[in-house]
Design an enzyme around this catalytic site. Structure first.
Site, mmCIF file in Angstrom:
data_model
loop_
_atom_site.group_PDB
_atom_site.id
_atom_site.type_symbol
_atom_site.label_atom_id
_atom_site.label_comp_id
_atom_site.label_asym_id
_atom_site.label_seq_id
_atom_site.Cartn_x
_atom_site.Cartn_y
_atom_site.Cartn_z
ATOM 1 N N GLU A 79 39.670 34.975 42.717
ATOM 2 C CA GLU A 79 40.794 35.829 42.325
ATOM 3 C C GLU A 79 40.377 36.891 41.309
ATOM 4 O OE1 GLU A 79 43.485 35.759 43.896
ATOM 5 O OE2 GLU A 79 43.378 33.811 44.905
ATOM 6 N N ARG A 80 40.848 38.106 41.527
ATOM 7 C CA ARG A 80 40.501 39.223 40.644
ATOM 8 C C ARG A 80 41.442 39.321 39.440
ATOM 9 N NH1 ARG A 80 37.869 44.003 42.390
ATOM 10 N NH2 ARG A 80 38.741 43.872 44.472
#
Ligand code: PCA
EC number: 3.4.19.3
Length: 214
Positions: A79-80
């Site tokens: 996840e960014r």
């Protein structure tokens, strides 16, 4: 020299959660002179952020990877970003809380980026034959919550610790069970899955890449 790894307990319709199994399985393992401490967090909006803070204060980790299940996603999702939203969608948490369009920290910013090297981690996984991608949304349930609230906490404490979130898919056993209970024998789709050993290897490599960048 500790690496903090969290998974989540089972929730919703799932009677198992691979992230908990991976966290327990890697607990005590050493990576480049660091020892992984693996913990299973409650799937409860009221409790998770506080438990994570206590873990960070207790272990003073060199890096933090939180993980959870994204049933239906293919491969590993690194996840960014975590966003300032609690919304349970159709799945109440394990204490029956059902937040709708709430802020996690009302006076704080809209989002915090993960500080794990997300692109390098995904490159490493792909180079080693592990299906993976960068994901631009961790949703609005507890996986997003722990990413956002832990990053916000680390910033407020000025703790410069790489932290991020990795979504894991179903295991083959989970996918088969759901297809058995559903309409798999009548042609319905089956959920994508990865073996626990490949999921575990993905988390090991996530830490290796993170430490190499330190
Ligand atoms: N997955 C959920 C919450 C707990 C978990 O393992 C999520 O993706 O938010």
């Amino acid at each position: 020299m500790t690496l903090l790894l969290t998974g989540y307990e089972p929730f919703g319709d799932h009677d198992e959660n691979p992230s908990a199994v991976v966290a327990r399985g890697l607990d005590g393992e050493e990576i480049a002179g660091h020892e992984i401490t693996g913990h299973v967090l409650p799937v409860e909006f009221e409790r998770t952020a506080g438990e994570m803070q206590t873990l960070v204060e207790t272990h003073d980790p060199t890096a933090i990877a939180a993980t959870g299940l994204a049933a239906g996603r293919a491969g590993i999702s690194v996840e960014r970003v975590g966003i300032n939203v609690n919304d349970c969608g159709s799945t109440s948490d394990n204490a029956d809380a059902e937040p709708r369009n709430e802020r996690i920290r009302p006076d704080d910013r809209a989002g915090y980026f993960a500080t794990l090297p997300v692109v390098s981690v995904v490159e490493e996984l792909l180079e080693n034959g592990i299906p993976a991608r960068v994901s631009n949304t961790a949703g609005t349930h507890l996986c997003n919550n722990v990413l956002y609230s832990t990053r916000a906490y680390l910033e407020s404490e000025k703790r410069d610790v790489p932290m991020g979130f990795v979504h894991l898919p179903c295991t083959p056993g989970m996918a088969a069970k759901q297809a058995r209970e559903g309409d798999g024998t009548r042609g319905a789709s089956v959920k994508p899955s990865l073996s626990l050993s490949m999921q575990t290897e993905a988390i090991r490599r996530t830490f290796e890449v993170t430490l190499a960048g330190e």
